[in-house]
Design an enzyme around this catalytic site. Structure first.
Site, PDB file in Angstrom:
ATOM      1  CG  HIS A  50      57.803  44.262  10.367  1.00  0.00           C
ATOM      2  ND1 HIS A  50      57.201  43.119   9.900  1.00  0.00           N
ATOM      3  CD2 HIS A  50      56.846  44.914  11.071  1.00  0.00           C
ATOM      4  CE1 HIS A  50      55.930  43.090  10.287  1.00  0.00           C
ATOM      5  NE2 HIS A  50      55.691  44.170  11.002  1.00  0.00           N
ATOM      6  NE  ARG A  92      51.856  39.402  15.080  1.00  0.00           N
ATOM      7  CZ  ARG A  92      53.059  39.604  14.545  1.00  0.00           C
ATOM      8  NH1 ARG A  92      53.226  40.397  13.534  1.00  0.00           N
ATOM      9  NH2 ARG A  92      54.126  38.977  15.009  1.00  0.00           N
ATOM     10  CG  HIS A 130      55.970  43.007  15.592  1.00  0.00           C
ATOM     11  ND1 HIS A 130      54.665  43.147  15.989  1.00  0.00           N
ATOM     12  CD2 HIS A 130      55.977  43.309  14.269  1.00  0.00           C
ATOM     13  CE1 HIS A 130      53.917  43.519  14.962  1.00  0.00           C
ATOM     14  NE2 HIS A 130      54.696  43.638  13.896  1.00  0.00           N
ATOM     15  CE1 TYR A 164      54.441  48.386  11.127  1.00  0.00           C
ATOM     16  CE2 TYR A 164      52.309  47.673  11.951  1.00  0.00           C
ATOM     17  CZ  TYR A 164      53.655  47.457  11.786  1.00  0.00           C
ATOM     18  OH  TYR A 164      54.221  46.320  12.304  1.00  0.00           O
ATOM     19  CE1 TYR A 170      49.531  44.585  13.653  1.00  0.00           C
ATOM     20  CE2 TYR A 170      51.436  45.671  14.630  1.00  0.00           C
ATOM     21  CZ  TYR A 170      50.891  44.822  13.682  1.00  0.00           C
ATOM     22  OH  TYR A 170      51.720  44.205  12.773  1.00  0.00           O
TER      23      TYR A 170
HETATM   24 FE   LIG Z   1      53.837  44.408  12.131  1.00  0.00          FE
END
Ligand SMILES: [Fe+2]
Lengths: 235, 205
Positions: free
Chosen positions: A161, A156, A159, A107, A146
């Site tokens: 959000h 994860r 995806h 991120y 990640y």
């Molecule tokens: Fe996430």
């Protein structure tokens, strides 16, 4: 005057919603109350909500795949779908916010300190307003998977959000969208925190046939249903 | 996705915002309910106040990067929404919605006005502000409501406050916390998880 706004809000079916705590996710142990929530009457404050939020939360960031004219790294994708209420009615004018990791699974947020490359041409957040049919759409790149720190190798799955606002306080939704066919979906602890298998599957998007998309984007279709019905059902 | 009439669709499952809700989503003034846009003048109706506090987790540590969303009536108790029968009388200069996030200490702050009371079908609503709290590990929005100690009589009659056991009601009262720039300051501490006498009461979403 828009279509009649939803005015009937039943509690969520618990089987279709995540249950806490979730193994390897410390915040689910320390940040969710011990006491069960109190059932309250639904009054005007809960029924209403801001209908003019776009003056404050500006829509228009729908192309995340480039920054200052420079292309982001990764597989170009187009994510689109409709926001519907429980009566299958389109939610027009809803604000749809989305944020995601870059192609390497990192991120832009400074709180993400993982040792994976940042992409200077990818910030990874967007906001738009649904049209009269409830449709939203974002041009972006496919996020990477990640690993979750200190989790015994829980990764994860890729995806996105999503955060949806409107037209009532009780139709607020924050969720995540997953990609079809990813082997990490079946073992993701956040997806598995929802007991109902069909409810899990509804968080997974579907491929749009390539012939239906203009330009060189892989298309993914993902409708999201927010809570709310109208007390007088349509004929 | 097609559905027969009276066969409702099922709302999507909630998921946490995770640790990385973008700071870049926040604009100057998002936590200022008194303006309908960042550059708009503040509403002239009502007493402007500061509402602030800390969001703490079990053990008393800060809940960092939580998102708080506030929604409330205007100074005369109206909402600019068709489901308020008085919406035509709502203050056009008041947004009623704001968003704040918590810093490294778990601190958040809103600028708003003391909302008006109103008569609801469920009973007379005391002045109140609904707060929705999102955060990493919070899988579904946590809903609570801020009440004000100076409206004791109205609080006693409020149908939402009434669903709490009497001993928990003080936990939803904002605490007078001095003045800043000539504005009254109120503090609303939030404890997400703790002992029964101190954990913030939450309502079913
Ligand atoms: Fe996430």
């Amino acid at each position: 005057m828009p279509d009649a706004l939803p005015d009937l809000f039943a509690p969520y079916d618990e089987h279709t919603q995540p249950q806490v705590p979730i193994q390897h996710y410390a915040g689910t142990y320390t940040r969710n109350p011990r006491r069960p929530p109190f059932r309250r009457p639904v009054t005007r404050t809960e029924l209403t909500g801001p209908l003019d939020l776009s003056a404050k939360l500006h829509p228009g960031d729908i192309n995340l795949a480039e920054t200052n004219g420079k292309p982001a790294q990764g597989q170009l994708i187009y994510v689109t779908g409709r926001i519907l209420d429980e009566d299958s009615r389109p939610v027009a004018g809803a604000l749809v916010e989305m944020w995601q990791a870059n192609a390497a699974g990192r991120y832009f947020n400074p709180l993400d300190q993982r040792d994976a490359p940042l992409d200077p041409n990818f910030i990874g957040n967007g906001r738009c307003q649904t049209d009269a049919t409830g449709r939203y759409g974002f041009f972006t790149i496919k996020p990477g998977a990640y690993p979750v720190p200190n989790s015994n190798k829980w990764w994860r799955p890729p995806h996105i959000h999503f955060s949806i606002l409107g037209p009532s306080s009780l139709s607020r939704l924050v969720t995540q969208m997953y990609f079809p066919g990813d082997p990490l979906n079946a073992v993701d602890l956040l997806l598995l925190s929802i007991a109902d298998r069909e409810a899990q599957q509804r968080l997974i998007s579907s491929h749009i046939p390539t012939q239906q998309i203009e330009g060189e984007w892989l298309g993914f279709q993902h409708n999201m249903v927010v809570r709310g019905r109208h007390a007088t059902p349509p004929l | 996705m097609s559905a027969l009439p009276n066969s409702p669709l099922v709302p999507a499952g909630w998921q946490t915002i995770g640790p990385f809700f973008p700071r870049t989503f926040f604009n100057e003034g998002d936590n200022d309910l008194t303006r309908i846009a960042p550059t708009a003048p503040p509403t002239a109706l009502g007493e402007t106040i500061i509402l602030h506090g800390h969001v703490l987790q079990e053990g008393g540590g800060p809940c960092v990067n939580a998102v708080l969303e506030a929604w409330q009536a205007d100074a005369l108790g109206h909402f600019r929404h068709p489901l308020d029968p008085g919406h035509a009388k709502a203050d056009p200069a008041f947004m009623g919605w704001g968003r704040a996030w918590t810093d490294a200490e778990g601190h958040f702050e809103f600028r708003t006005i003391i909302p008006g009371s109103f008569a609801d079908t469920s009973g007379p609503r005391a002045p109140h502000i609904n707060l929705g709290i999102l955060g990493s590990g919070i899988m579904r929005r946590l809903c609570t409501t801020v009440f004000f100690p100076q409206h004791a009589a109205a609080n006693t009659a409020d149908p939402v406050l009434a669903v709490l056991p009497a001993e928990l009601r003080p936990l939803l009262l904002a605490q007078p916390d001095g003045e800043r720039d000539g504005l009254r300051v109120f503090r609303f501490p939030v404890l997400l998880r703790g002992e029964p006498h101190e954990e913030t009461p939450f309502f079913l979403d």
